[in-house]
Write a protein that holds these residues in place. Structure first.
Motif, mmCIF file in Angstrom:
data_model
loop_
_atom_site.group_PDB
_atom_site.id
_atom_site.type_symbol
_atom_site.label_atom_id
_atom_site.label_comp_id
_atom_site.label_asym_id
_atom_site.label_seq_id
_atom_site.Cartn_x
_atom_site.Cartn_y
_atom_site.Cartn_z
ATOM 1 N N ALA A 25 0.829 -1.212 0.000
ATOM 2 C CA ALA A 25 0.000 0.000 0.000
ATOM 3 C C ALA A 25 0.863 1.262 0.000
ATOM 4 O O ALA A 25 0.545 2.243 -0.685
ATOM 5 N N ILE A 26 1.947 1.257 0.772
ATOM 6 C CA ILE A 26 2.850 2.414 0.812
ATOM 7 C C ILE A 26 3.493 2.630 -0.550
ATOM 8 O O ILE A 26 3.603 3.763 -1.036
ATOM 9 N N ALA A 162 -4.318 10.693 3.478
ATOM 10 C CA ALA A 162 -4.674 9.641 4.435
ATOM 11 C C ALA A 162 -5.788 8.769 3.877
ATOM 12 O O ALA A 162 -5.748 7.538 3.990
ATOM 13 N N ASN A 163 -6.782 9.415 3.262
ATOM 14 C CA ASN A 163 -7.865 8.648 2.631
ATOM 15 C C ASN A 163 -7.342 7.787 1.480
ATOM 16 O O ASN A 163 -7.768 6.640 1.298
ATOM 17 N N SER A 164 -6.402 8.346 0.714
ATOM 18 C CA SER A 164 -5.831 7.598 -0.408
ATOM 19 C C SER A 164 -5.069 6.369 0.087
ATOM 20 O O SER A 164 -5.102 5.308 -0.549
ATOM 21 N N PHE A 165 -4.379 6.515 1.219
ATOM 22 C CA PHE A 165 -3.646 5.385 1.783
ATOM 23 C C PHE A 165 -4.619 4.283 2.216
ATOM 24 O O PHE A 165 -4.367 3.093 1.996
ATOM 25 N N THR A 166 -5.742 4.686 2.798
ATOM 26 C CA THR A 166 -6.766 3.720 3.185
ATOM 27 C C THR A 166 -7.318 3.001 1.962
ATOM 28 O O THR A 166 -7.524 1.778 1.975
ATOM 29 N N VAL A 167 -7.555 3.766 0.895
ATOM 30 C CA VAL A 167 -8.052 3.175 -0.360
ATOM 31 C C VAL A 167 -7.028 2.187 -0.917
ATOM 32 O O VAL A 167 -7.385 1.101 -1.394
ATOM 33 N N LYS A 170 -7.156 -1.084 0.991
ATOM 34 C CA LYS A 170 -8.329 -1.879 0.613
ATOM 35 C C LYS A 170 -8.189 -2.446 -0.799
ATOM 36 O O LYS A 170 -8.634 -3.560 -1.072
ATOM 37 N N ALA A 171 -7.564 -1.676 -1.685
ATOM 38 C CA ALA A 171 -7.424 -2.120 -3.079
ATOM 39 C C ALA A 171 -6.497 -3.319 -3.203
ATOM 40 O O ALA A 171 -6.616 -4.087 -4.176
ATOM 41 N N THR A 172 -5.597 -3.512 -2.244
ATOM 42 C CA THR A 172 -4.709 -4.679 -2.312
ATOM 43 C C THR A 172 -5.485 -5.990 -2.226
ATOM 44 O O THR A 172 -4.992 -7.041 -2.637
#
Length: 229
Positions: A25-26, A162-167, A170-172
């Motif tokens: 994700a990072i 922060a929202n993009s990191f959460t997305v 989840k996308a993984t």
């Protein structure tokens, strides 16, 4: 009936692959942000030809379901890569491309379309008077961007990042479709061994929920600290 012992065992098993999931994700967040900056700058300064291609690129990515794009890239990306390396005269078989690479490229490209809008909005939030003042003092474009625009734009974009990191986290979970193991895939594998699907998916949902809370708390605190300074 809900089994607490099985839930605890699955929770520990899912946590075992959490570091890999966070690393993926990072990586996606960094790559999508870098590409998003490029796309935002192209649109901000209306670079001929590139701005039209950028709009078309973003329109395609924002209008295509990620799962469809993932399958498209899974079958097309190795062929595209093989064409490029052959054109460059490099002896390498791109058909052995890792599914992990395909997942990262797919999600990064998709997320970059949204990151570019976040970044462009944060650029526009910077007071134009400060930019004009910097130019009147003889600042070059790069100096104005790095010393005036970028630091302030970054603060404005923190909640959205922060929202993009959460997305991205989840996308993984889509990686399971192409054999990439993340926390969701691990939960599904463990559930298939003892048919405790409810326990497995509740545990993975709990982990996603916990990660989301931590990301939100950290970003809020960091944003407040930066604004105070």
């Amino acid at each position: 009936m809900f089994d607490l012992a099985a839930s605890y065992e699955m929770f520990l098993g899912i946590l075992g692959v959490l570091p890999e999931t966070l690393l993926i994700a990072i990586t996606i967040l960094v790559l999508s942000t870098l590409l998003g900056v490029v796309l935002a700058l192209i649109q901000q300064y209306k670079i001929p030809v590139l701005v039209q291609l950028t709009k078309l690129f973003k329109l395609f990515l924002r209008g295509t379901p990620m799962v469809v794009f993932l399958y498209l890239m899974y079958y097309a990306l190795p062929a595209i890569g093989q064409f490029i390396v052959t054109l460059l005269g490099i002896d390498y078989n791109m058909n052995n491309m890792s599914p992990l690479v395909i997942l990262i490229v797919t999600v990064s490209l998709t997320l970059s379309a949204f990151q570019s809008e976040i970044i462009r909005g944060s650029f526009l939030a910077v007071d134009p008077g400060q930019i004009e003042a910097a130019q009147s003092l003889g600042y070059s474009f790069s100096q104005t961007f790095t010393r005036i625009v970028a630091p302030q734009a970054f603060v404005h974009a923190i909640p959205d990042f922060a929202n993009s990191f959460t997305v991205a986290i989840k996308a993984t979970s889509l990686g399971f479709l192409i054999t990439v193991i993340d926390i969701f895939a691990q939960a599904k594998i463990m559930a298939a061994q003892n048919f405790r699907f409810v326990e497995a998916f509740m545990m993975v949902a709990l982990i996603y929920w916990g990660i989301g809370i931590l990301i939100t708390k950290f970003s809020d605190r960091y944003e407040n600290d930066v604004r105070i300074k």
